[in-house]
Design a protein around this motif. Structure first.
Motif, PDB file in Angstrom:
ATOM      1  N   GLU A 117     -10.784   6.824  27.601  1.00  0.00           N
ATOM      2  CA  GLU A 117      -9.834   6.044  27.953  1.00  0.00           C
ATOM      3  C   GLU A 117      -8.440   6.162  27.404  1.00  0.00           C
ATOM      4  OE1 GLU A 117     -11.263   2.680  25.007  1.00  0.00           O
ATOM      5  OE2 GLU A 117     -10.186   3.641  23.293  1.00  0.00           O
TER       6      GLU A 117
ATOM      7  N   ASN B 103      -5.129   5.079  25.122  1.00  0.00           N
ATOM      8  CA  ASN B 103      -4.930   4.326  23.905  1.00  0.00           C
ATOM      9  C   ASN B 103      -3.495   3.883  23.931  1.00  0.00           C
ATOM     10  OD1 ASN B 103      -4.752   2.901  21.360  1.00  0.00           O
ATOM     11  ND2 ASN B 103      -4.640   4.814  20.160  1.00  0.00           N
TER      12      ASN B 103
ATOM     13  N   SER C  17      -2.275   1.302  22.629  1.00  0.00           N
ATOM     14  CA  SER C  17      -1.748   0.858  21.205  1.00  0.00           C
ATOM     15  C   SER C  17      -0.786   1.871  20.893  1.00  0.00           C
ATOM     16  CB  SER C  17      -2.771   0.350  20.331  1.00  0.00           C
ATOM     17  OG  SER C  17      -3.479   1.489  19.970  1.00  0.00           O
TER      18      SER C  17
ATOM     19  N   ASN D 219       0.919   8.036  26.019  1.00  0.00           N
ATOM     20  CA  ASN D 219      -0.348   7.671  25.621  1.00  0.00           C
ATOM     21  C   ASN D 219      -1.322   8.554  25.077  1.00  0.00           C
ATOM     22  OD1 ASN D 219       0.855   5.056  27.536  1.00  0.00           O
ATOM     23  ND2 ASN D 219       0.681   4.360  25.483  1.00  0.00           N
TER      24      ASN D 219
ATOM     25  N   ARG E  64      -8.789   8.891  24.286  1.00  0.00           N
ATOM     26  CA  ARG E  64      -9.941   8.942  23.455  1.00  0.00           C
ATOM     27  C   ARG E  64     -11.284   9.186  24.028  1.00  0.00           C
ATOM     28  NH1 ARG E  64      -8.309   3.955  19.340  1.00  0.00           N
ATOM     29  NH2 ARG E  64      -8.475   2.896  21.367  1.00  0.00           N
TER      30      ARG E  64
ATOM     31  N   LYS F 224     -15.691   6.268  19.051  1.00  0.00           N
ATOM     32  CA  LYS F 224     -14.490   6.769  19.768  1.00  0.00           C
ATOM     33  C   LYS F 224     -14.016   7.929  19.047  1.00  0.00           C
ATOM     34  CE  LYS F 224     -13.088   2.435  21.580  1.00  0.00           C
ATOM     35  NZ  LYS F 224     -12.051   1.410  21.885  1.00  0.00           N
TER      36      LYS F 224
ATOM     37  N   ASN G 130      -7.358  10.605  18.448  1.00  0.00           N
ATOM     38  CA  ASN G 130      -6.476  10.449  19.641  1.00  0.00           C
ATOM     39  C   ASN G 130      -6.129  11.978  20.076  1.00  0.00           C
ATOM     40  OD1 ASN G 130      -5.649   7.565  19.702  1.00  0.00           O
ATOM     41  ND2 ASN G 130      -4.595   8.014  17.784  1.00  0.00           N
TER      42      ASN G 130
END
Length: 231
Positions: free
Chosen positions: A159, A161, A163, A170, A173, A190, A193
């Motif tokens: 995925e 991240n 945020s 970005n 993870r 998870k 990063n």
């Protein structure tokens, strides 16, 4: 620029601002200790413009103890103006160099050290905060590797991240699932990063995860199988 360099850069910039604030404070202390207090009059306002806005710095005339007149423009400007033309103000100046003069006001004297200190706190908090966070996270990971329960979690997906964003990027993870046979709970784990897409490097269906035996939500997903990215 990678995230590690950004953390170090923010920390260095923060330290430079803080050091600048200390030196600026020392200079201000020395100036106040040596300065003579006199009276001056605001004779004008100097306008400065930036980003479609204006600010105004007072131009002050005063006379020294020998009744010689001097003028100076305050280094502090504001909108609306802090002083009006014709207003009398206290002036601090050095007898040895009356051109070195300031309005006897808190921000006129301490504005620069305060601004430098604020910027130093902001930058160093971000930089050192991220560095300390990484140290604690690595320590937690090492602790779980040494003392945790090793389980094989099924690879689920990679995925993004959203945020977190650095330089318009970005991180990714790795997401994996583990079913606890004792509690029959399914845990979603998870990875940390990752600043590259690891999808093509995940060859196995299961990934090792080290889990806190008392709190299975606390985990460390092992990404040591991934290649090291050199920038």
């Amino acid at each position: 620029m990678n995230i590690k360099k950004i953390k170090i850069l923010f920390s260095i910039i923060g330290l430079c601002f803080l050091i600048g604030s200390v030196f600026s404070s020392i200079i201000t202390f020395d100036f106040i200790k040596s300065a003579v207090v006199g009276s001056g009059e605001v004779i004008g306002l100097t306008e400065s413009r930036s980003d479609n806005s204006s600010s105004y710095a007072p131009v002050v005339h005063f006379s020294d103890s020998n009744d010689i007149g001097y003028e100076f423009t305050s280094s502090v400007s504001s909108n609306p103006p802090s002083y009006q033309v014709g207003e009398f103000v206290e002036v601090m100046y050095l007898e040895s160099n009356p051109n070195e003069a300031k309005i006897n006001g808190f921000f006129s004297l301490w504005g620069l050290p305060l601004i430098l200190a604020f910027l130093g706190v902001v930058f160093s908090s971000i930089g050192f905060g991220m560095l300390v966070f990484d140290i604690l996270k690595n320590r937690k990971g090492n602790y779980l590797v040494d003392n945790g329960l090793k389980v094989e979690a099924k690879f689920s997906s990679v995925e993004i991240n959203y945020s977190l964003q650095v330089n318009g990027r970005n991180p990714y993870r790795i997401v994996a699932e583990w079913s606890d046979p004792e509690s029959n709970n399914i845990y979603i784990y998870k990875s940390k990063n990752l600043w590259f897409d690891p999808t093509d490097h995940i060859k196995n269906e299961y990934i090792s995860v080290y889990v806190d035996k008392a709190k299975p939500k606390n985990h460390y997903l092992d990404v040591s199988f991934l290649p090291t990215v050199v920038e």
